[in-house]
Design a protein around this motif. Structure first.
Motif, short mmCIF file in Angstrom:
data_model
loop_
_atom_site.label_atom_id
_atom_site.label_comp_id
_atom_site.label_asym_id
_atom_site.label_seq_id
_atom_site.Cartn_x
_atom_site.Cartn_y
_atom_site.Cartn_z
N PHE A 110 -42.97 -33.75 11.72
CA PHE A 110 -43.80 -32.58 11.99
C PHE A 110 -42.93 -31.56 12.70
N HIS A 111 -42.80 -30.39 12.12
CA HIS A 111 -42.01 -29.38 12.79
C HIS A 111 -42.47 -27.99 12.37
N PHE A 112 -42.35 -27.05 13.28
CA PHE A 112 -42.69 -25.69 12.95
C PHE A 112 -41.62 -25.12 12.05
N ASP A 113 -42.03 -24.16 11.22
CA ASP A 113 -41.10 -23.58 10.26
C ASP A 113 -39.89 -22.97 10.98
N ALA A 142 -47.08 -24.80 10.43
CA ALA A 142 -46.04 -25.81 10.58
C ALA A 142 -45.97 -26.65 9.31
N GLU A 143 -44.97 -27.49 9.26
CA GLU A 143 -44.78 -28.36 8.09
C GLU A 143 -44.98 -29.81 8.50
N LEU A 144 -45.67 -30.55 7.67
CA LEU A 144 -45.88 -31.98 7.91
C LEU A 144 -45.29 -32.75 6.73
N VAL A 145 -44.32 -33.60 7.02
CA VAL A 145 -43.66 -34.38 5.97
C VAL A 145 -44.38 -35.73 5.85
N ARG A 218 -41.70 -36.59 1.47
CA ARG A 218 -40.42 -37.21 1.80
C ARG A 218 -39.88 -37.89 0.54
N ASN A 219 -39.00 -37.20 -0.14
CA ASN A 219 -38.44 -37.73 -1.39
C ASN A 219 -37.33 -38.74 -1.12
N TYR A 224 -39.44 -39.53 -6.22
CA TYR A 224 -39.54 -38.14 -5.76
C TYR A 224 -40.60 -37.40 -6.58
N VAL A 225 -40.95 -36.22 -6.10
CA VAL A 225 -42.01 -35.42 -6.72
C VAL A 225 -41.44 -34.10 -7.20
#
Length: 322
Positions: A110-113, A142-145, A218-219, A224-225
């Motif tokens: 989890f991290h902010f852009d 933010a981004e959540l992996v 998370r590839n 992977y996607v």
């Protein structure tokens, strides 16, 4: 820095484009981020940079600021050029180190852009125009992996992080909160999860903003996607299975699947399983990529088996079958 105007603070000229201003801002913020900068005034400089960017990246505020620079003694000008005429800035005790992949969020899922996004369009300082009445707090993004498996089956995440808040004196402080995030099954890459009221605090009784988590997968090398919902999985196949074909069982994020491998399958061949990708509203597809694995030749019996095969295919020319 206090005597310089906002353009000078960002190191751009009055005719700078929006992209140039944004690039200059990001470069400076990274330069003076307390995690990397040894400058004793890094936090103060970061604050100045954020304040300058807050005005110059907004067309309306920039036009107003330019007008003030052109006529610093006109109506409403309360300070000299480079000051904050027409605006009130509330200085918060802002510490950017509370954010980032190595900060309060721990494992980097989890991290902010970026630093700017972490605090919405206010940057590192609170920004308040001359107005009364409740003001809703800024939304945060933010981004959540997440793991691909979580997109198939859904998950619950519990995240502990320090969130900005206002104390009784109206000053910014930080409060550790635990957020429970529900990841719905079928979520695709790029979708957002909205956490109501978890953004920046409001002013004058205004509601807090919201926190939006943009999903990223998370590839891995073998899983992977692509296209947000199509899943690619590399599967290992014995050479005789690839040659003869037959039924194989494969463990996938969609579960254990049985399928018929066609005879004469080759390395890198792609097999499509329609609708077995991310189970979105319109489900993606699952692509199995064949990876033929050769057994080791460690014993005399092993070598004899390969020699027999080599004799049988004595006329085989691999370069003619690429």
């Amino acid at each position: 820095m206090a005597d310089r105007n906002y353009y000078e603070i960002l190191g751009v000229d009055r005719k700078a484009s929006d992209d140039d201003i944004k690039k200059a801002y990001r470069k400076l913020v990274r330069k003076y981020h307390p995690d990397v900068s040894k400058d004793p005034d890094a936090v103060a400089k970061t604050s100045e940079i954020n304040i300058a960017y807050e005005t110059l990246h907004d067309k309306e505020k920039r036009a107003e600021y330019d007008a003030m620079l052109d006529n610093p003694f006109g109506h409403g000008a309360q300070q000299q050029a480079g000051g904050r005429s027409g605006f009130n800035y509330q200085q918060y005790d802002f510490d950017p180190s509370h954010f980032g992949q190595n900060g309060a969020f721990g494992n980097g899922d989890f991290h902010f852009d970026d630093l700017f996004s972490a605090f919405g369009s206010r940057g590192g300082h609170g920004f308040q125009q001359n107005r009364t009445g409740p003001i809703k707090g800024e939304d945060q993004h933010a981004e959540l992996v997440i793991d691909i498996d979580e997109a198939y089956h859904g998950a619950q995440r519990s995240m502990s992080l320090e969130m900005p808040t206002l104390n009784a004196q109206g000053q910014m402080s930080y409060e550790r909160k635990t957020l429970n995030v529900k990841i719905p099954a079928g979520i695709t890459e790029g979708q957002q999860i909205r956490l109501s009221g978890q953004g920046l605090p409001g002013f004058n009784g205004g509601a807090a903003g919201d926190l939006y988590l943009k999903i990223s997968f998370r590839n891995q090398d073998n899983l992977y996607v692509q296209n947000r919902k199509d899943v690619y999985q590399r599967i290992s196949v014995a050479p005789w299975t690839a040659a003869l074909g037959g039924k194989i069982d494969v463990s996938t994020p969609a579960g254990k699947l049985s399928m018929n491998l066609p005879a004469n399958s080759h390395n890198g061949q792609k097999m499509r399983l329609k609708g077995k990708g991310i189970p979105a509203k319109e489900a993606g597809d699952l692509y199995l990529l064949i990876n033929i694995v050769l057994p080791k030749s460690d014993t005399e019996a092993d070598r004899a088996a390969w020699q027999a095969l080599a004799q049988h295919y004595a006329g085989f020319q691999p370069e003619n079958h690429v």
